[in-house]
Design a protein around this motif. Structure first.
Motif, mmCIF file in Angstrom:
data_model
loop_
_atom_site.group_PDB
_atom_site.id
_atom_site.type_symbol
_atom_site.label_atom_id
_atom_site.label_comp_id
_atom_site.label_asym_id
_atom_site.label_seq_id
_atom_site.Cartn_x
_atom_site.Cartn_y
_atom_site.Cartn_z
ATOM 1 N N MET A 62 -1.043 -4.293 8.187
ATOM 2 C CA MET A 62 -1.905 -4.143 7.005
ATOM 3 C C MET A 62 -1.307 -3.137 6.025
ATOM 4 S SD MET A 62 -5.856 -4.349 8.303
ATOM 5 C CE MET A 62 -5.728 -3.109 9.571
ATOM 6 N N LEU A 63 -0.791 -2.038 6.554
ATOM 7 C CA LEU A 63 -0.201 -1.024 5.679
ATOM 8 C C LEU A 63 1.057 -1.545 4.993
ATOM 9 C CD1 LEU A 63 -0.669 2.187 7.841
ATOM 10 C CD2 LEU A 63 -1.943 1.522 5.799
ATOM 11 N N ASN A 64 1.818 -2.352 5.699
ATOM 12 C CA ASN A 64 3.029 -2.928 5.105
ATOM 13 C C ASN A 64 2.702 -3.884 3.962
ATOM 14 O OD1 ASN A 64 4.808 -1.528 6.725
ATOM 15 N ND2 ASN A 64 4.865 -3.117 8.296
ATOM 16 N N ALA A 65 1.499 -4.438 3.984
ATOM 17 C CA ALA A 65 1.086 -5.351 2.914
ATOM 18 C C ALA A 65 0.869 -4.605 1.599
ATOM 19 C CB ALA A 65 -0.185 -6.094 3.316
ATOM 20 N N VAL A 66 0.686 -3.303 1.688
ATOM 21 C CA VAL A 66 0.495 -2.492 0.478
ATOM 22 C C VAL A 66 1.885 -2.085 -0.019
ATOM 23 C CG1 VAL A 66 -0.630 -0.468 -0.532
ATOM 24 C CG2 VAL A 66 -1.712 -1.672 1.371
ATOM 25 N N ASN A 67 2.519 -3.021 -0.697
ATOM 26 C CA ASN A 67 3.872 -2.787 -1.187
ATOM 27 C C ASN A 67 3.850 -2.154 -2.579
ATOM 28 O OD1 ASN A 67 3.361 -4.865 -3.029
ATOM 29 N ND2 ASN A 67 4.197 -6.420 -1.647
ATOM 30 N N LYS A 71 0.619 -1.264 -5.099
ATOM 31 C CA LYS A 71 0.357 0.118 -5.528
ATOM 32 C C LYS A 71 0.357 0.227 -7.051
ATOM 33 C CE LYS A 71 2.343 2.150 -1.379
ATOM 34 N NZ LYS A 71 3.482 2.891 -0.826
ATOM 35 N N GLN A 72 1.315 -0.431 -7.697
ATOM 36 C CA GLN A 72 1.373 -0.384 -9.161
ATOM 37 C C GLN A 72 0.149 -1.047 -9.785
ATOM 38 O OE1 GLN A 72 5.270 -2.031 -9.966
ATOM 39 N NE2 GLN A 72 6.204 -0.005 -10.005
ATOM 40 N N SER A 78 -6.591 1.655 -12.226
ATOM 41 C CA SER A 78 -7.280 2.947 -12.315
ATOM 42 C C SER A 78 -7.057 3.605 -13.674
ATOM 43 C CB SER A 78 -6.828 3.883 -11.195
ATOM 44 O OG SER A 78 -5.497 4.301 -11.393
ATOM 45 N N ASN A 79 -5.931 3.332 -14.295
ATOM 46 C CA ASN A 79 -5.656 3.896 -15.622
ATOM 47 C C ASN A 79 -6.510 3.257 -16.711
ATOM 48 O OD1 ASN A 79 -3.758 5.773 -14.804
ATOM 49 N ND2 ASN A 79 -2.053 4.337 -15.001
#
Length: 81
Positions: A62-67, A71-72, A78-79
């Motif tokens: 699951m963490l590896n899916a957050v590439n 993230k960008q 959020s910006n």
């Protein structure tokens, strides 16, 4: 609760002591429930060292899916707030 990761080079007796302390910290005198925190500072009721390799592998996947792209995208969204 968050799992406990211990490096493989740590000796067996120390691993056992760490696991016992980790598993029972919520019952220790002087420890208040609000002192037991998980990732991101979220309050948790206890910790556990009883997590299978299979579960850890699933979490890793699951963490590896957050590439970088994910993230960008999160940062871009959020910006816009």
């Amino acid at each position: 609760p968050p799992p406990l990761a211990i490096p493989p080079e740590v000796g067996a007796s120390i691993k056992t002591r760490l696991q016992d302390a980790f598993n029972t910290v919520h019952t220790m005198s002087g420890i208040k429930p609000e002192q037991i925190r998980g990732y991101g500072g979220k309050q948790v009721d206890r910790y556990t060292s009883d997590v299978s390799e299979e579960t850890m592998a699933e979490v890793g996947d699951m963490l590896n899916a957050v590439n970088r792209d994910v993230k960008q995208s999160i940062l871009a969204a959020s910006n816009k707030r």
